[in-house]
Design a protein around this motif. Structure first.
Motif, PDB file in Angstrom:
ATOM      1  N   LEU A  42      19.748  19.514  35.778  1.00 49.06           N
ATOM      2  CA  LEU A  42      18.635  19.199  36.673  1.00 49.06           C
ATOM      3  C   LEU A  42      17.772  20.421  36.944  1.00 49.06           C
ATOM      4  O   LEU A  42      16.542  20.360  36.877  1.00 49.06           O
ATOM      5  N   ALA A  43      18.442  21.543  37.251  1.00 49.16           N
ATOM      6  CA  ALA A  43      17.691  22.755  37.575  1.00 49.16           C
ATOM      7  C   ALA A  43      16.921  23.282  36.366  1.00 49.16           C
ATOM      8  O   ALA A  43      15.753  23.695  36.482  1.00 49.16           O
ATOM      9  N   SER A  44      17.556  23.281  35.177  1.00 53.04           N
ATOM     10  CA  SER A  44      16.854  23.812  34.004  1.00 53.04           C
ATOM     11  C   SER A  44      15.710  22.894  33.583  1.00 53.04           C
ATOM     12  O   SER A  44      14.682  23.366  33.084  1.00 53.04           O
ATOM     13  N   TYR A  45      15.842  21.583  33.809  1.00 53.06           N
ATOM     14  CA  TYR A  45      14.723  20.678  33.502  1.00 53.06           C
ATOM     15  C   TYR A  45      13.516  21.022  34.369  1.00 53.06           C
ATOM     16  O   TYR A  45      12.395  21.166  33.871  1.00 53.06           O
ATOM     17  N   ASP A  46      13.741  21.171  35.671  1.00 56.75           N
ATOM     18  CA  ASP A  46      12.642  21.538  36.569  1.00 56.75           C
ATOM     19  C   ASP A  46      12.067  22.905  36.206  1.00 56.75           C
ATOM     20  O   ASP A  46      10.848  23.109  36.232  1.00 56.75           O
ATOM     21  N   PHE A  47      12.966  23.848  35.844  1.00 53.73           N
ATOM     22  CA  PHE A  47      12.519  25.199  35.501  1.00 53.73           C
ATOM     23  C   PHE A  47      11.677  25.182  34.224  1.00 53.73           C
ATOM     24  O   PHE A  47      10.572  25.738  34.193  1.00 53.73           O
ATOM     25  N   PHE A  48      12.197  24.556  33.156  1.00 55.85           N
ATOM     26  CA  PHE A  48      11.458  24.507  31.897  1.00 55.85           C
ATOM     27  C   PHE A  48      10.144  23.741  32.054  1.00 55.85           C
ATOM     28  O   PHE A  48       9.126  24.120  31.485  1.00 55.85           O
ATOM     29  N   LYS A  49      10.172  22.680  32.838  1.00 52.75           N
ATOM     30  CA  LYS A  49       8.964  21.889  33.061  1.00 52.75           C
ATOM     31  C   LYS A  49       7.878  22.737  33.743  1.00 52.75           C
ATOM     32  O   LYS A  49       6.706  22.728  33.325  1.00 52.75           O
ATOM     33  N   ALA A  50       8.274  23.484  34.773  1.00 53.77           N
ATOM     34  CA  ALA A  50       7.319  24.332  35.484  1.00 53.77           C
ATOM     35  C   ALA A  50       6.787  25.458  34.596  1.00 53.77           C
ATOM     36  O   ALA A  50       5.589  25.767  34.603  1.00 53.77           O
ATOM     37  N   GLU A  51       7.692  26.072  33.804  1.00 51.31           N
ATOM     38  CA  GLU A  51       7.272  27.181  32.935  1.00 51.31           C
ATOM     39  C   GLU A  51       6.357  26.690  31.822  1.00 51.31           C
ATOM     40  O   GLU A  51       5.374  27.359  31.471  1.00 51.31           O
ATOM     41  N   LEU A  52       6.655  25.550  31.231  1.00 54.02           N
ATOM     42  CA  LEU A  52       5.821  25.008  30.150  1.00 54.02           C
ATOM     43  C   LEU A  52       4.444  24.612  30.655  1.00 54.02           C
ATOM     44  O   LEU A  52       3.447  24.730  29.922  1.00 54.02           O
ATOM     45  N   LEU A  53       4.368  24.159  31.895  1.00 49.24           N
ATOM     46  CA  LEU A  53       3.074  23.785  32.471  1.00 49.24           C
ATOM     47  C   LEU A  53       2.159  24.993  32.673  1.00 49.24           C
ATOM     48  O   LEU A  53       0.936  24.841  32.763  1.00 49.24           O
ATOM     49  N   LYS A  54       2.774  26.181  32.743  1.00 54.38           N
ATOM     50  CA  LYS A  54       1.983  27.401  32.910  1.00 54.38           C
ATOM     51  C   LYS A  54       1.271  27.806  31.624  1.00 54.38           C
ATOM     52  O   LYS A  54       0.365  28.627  31.638  1.00 54.38           O
ATOM     53  N   THR A  55       1.728  27.258  30.489  1.00 52.80           N
ATOM     54  CA  THR A  55       1.098  27.573  29.206  1.00 52.80           C
ATOM     55  C   THR A  55      -0.082  26.635  28.968  1.00 52.80           C
ATOM     56  O   THR A  55      -0.282  25.664  29.694  1.00 52.80           O
ATOM     57  N   SER A  56      -0.847  26.923  27.934  1.00 53.13           N
ATOM     58  CA  SER A  56      -2.019  26.103  27.612  1.00 53.13           C
ATOM     59  C   SER A  56      -1.677  24.976  26.636  1.00 53.13           C
ATOM     60  O   SER A  56      -2.550  24.207  26.242  1.00 53.13           O
ATOM     61  N   TYR A  57      -0.379  24.888  26.265  1.00 57.11           N
ATOM     62  CA  TYR A  57       0.021  23.906  25.253  1.00 57.11           C
ATOM     63  C   TYR A  57       0.503  22.583  25.840  1.00 57.11           C
ATOM     64  O   TYR A  57       0.616  21.594  25.117  1.00 57.11           O
ATOM     65  N   PHE A  58       0.819  22.574  27.122  1.00 52.36           N
ATOM     66  CA  PHE A  58       1.414  21.373  27.711  1.00 52.36           C
ATOM     67  C   PHE A  58       0.651  20.890  28.938  1.00 52.36           C
ATOM     68  O   PHE A  58       0.092  21.685  29.700  1.00 52.36           O
ATOM     69  N   GLN A  59       0.648  19.561  29.100  1.00 52.17           N
ATOM     70  CA  GLN A  59       0.171  18.907  30.303  1.00 52.17           C
ATOM     71  C   GLN A  59       1.305  18.020  30.810  1.00 52.17           C
ATOM     72  O   GLN A  59       2.291  17.803  30.101  1.00 52.17           O
ATOM     73  N   ASP A  60       1.173  17.507  32.027  1.00 53.88           N
ATOM     74  CA  ASP A  60       2.244  16.690  32.601  1.00 53.88           C
ATOM     75  C   ASP A  60       2.237  15.299  31.958  1.00 53.88           C
ATOM     76  O   ASP A  60       1.721  14.326  32.511  1.00 53.88           O
TER      77      ASP A  60
END
Length: 289
Positions: free
Chosen positions: A174-192
């Motif tokens: 659960l924690a790593s999903y939230d962490f990876f999701k937040a970190e990936l959103l900081k890049t220009s390659y991903f949207q929610d």
């Protein structure tokens, strides 16, 4: 701006139940590899089909449903509540998310232990010789017979490694999903969107499999045992070390990863879509329990 209402507490349990139903054959094979003499995943699945038919791949699915609607429902609810207590918001550091996941895992591991035992026993039964099988009809039969034949204390069998595993699972999954999701959103390659959810859940599944493997193996071996002294964690460790060496802790890693990876992906993809569905119904003026 109006504060967004929280999502129904049972949403995580429903998502996990849907995901676990789809991946049940892989989970069944993983448990049998850990608790029996089966050596390889494909051979174990072939053996199940040969002895019980294709339907045999879904042995014990009622136990899986019981486990998901107790353990998983509790862990998702407790995780959200723990994040509130710790003030772990959208961009919370990894340690806060892991702490919230650990708190949730401890609670859910205790609440879901009876369902966990029932699931493991139902899944592992046909891997045993006929004279050693429990022969439970379904999850409720298993629960009632355990209390009647082994006492109420049997519901706590393996609770220590189960709680330990639940803490590791929630801190890593659960924690790593939230962490990876937040970190990936900081890049220009991903949207929610679904691509983000897939990538974050794929990474979370790999982390969770590796972190949880030792406790998962111990849990399966203890819960699948019967007789006096067979629920001793140290006793099972000593016997397993003697029979299989220290790598017994990672026995079944490949089927565990093969099962947990799609399960993790399906859980979070389903959960995100269920949340979208709740948002849509609320936007139309409907009330979701």
């Amino acid at each position: 701006m109006k504060k967004k209402e929280p999502y129904p507490f049972w949403l995580g349990g429903l998502a996990a139940t849907i995901a676990a139903s789809i991946t049940h054959p892989l989970d069944l094979t993983k448990v049998r590899l850990q608790a029996s003499g089966d050596k390889r995943m494909i051979e174990s699945m072939k053996k199940t089909v040969r002895t019980a038919g294709v339907r045999g791949l879904f042995d014990g699915i009622s136990g899986t449903w019981m486990r998901q609607m107790s353990y998983s429902m509790c862990r998702f609810w407790a995780y959200d509540e723990s994040k509130k207590i710790l003030g772990a918001g959208k961009d919370a550091p990894a340690w806060k998310l892991a702490a919230a996941g650990s708190m949730a895992g401890g609670i859910a591991g205790l609440v879901g232990n009876p369902g966990e035992i029932v699931m493991v026993r139902l899944q592992g039964d046909f891997a045993k010789p006929p004279e050693k099988r429990f022969n439970y009809k379904h999850c409720f039969d298993a629960l009632f017979r355990m209390v009647r034949e082994e006492g109420v204390s049997s519901l706590a069998r393996g609770v220590t490694p189960n709680v330990f595993r639940a803490i590791l699972m929630n801190a890593s999954q659960l924690a790593s999903y939230d962490f990876f999701k937040a970190e990936l959103l900081k890049t220009s390659y991903f949207q929610d969107n679904i691509m983000l959810h897939f990538t974050a859940s794929f990474a979370a599944g790999t982390v969770a499999t590796t972190v949880c493997s030792p406790a998962d193996v111990l849990k399966s071996r203890i819960m699948n045992a019967s007789g006096p002294g067979s629920n001793s964690t140290l006793g099972v460790i000593r016997a397993s070390m003697k029979a299989d060496g220290p790598m017994f802790m990672f026995k079944g890693w490949v089927p565990a990863w093969t099962r947990l990876q799609p399960t993790t992906i399906l859980i979070f993809l389903t959960l995100e879509q269920l949340k979208n569905g709740v948002d849509w119904t609320r936007s139309k003026g409907y009330t979701v329990l």
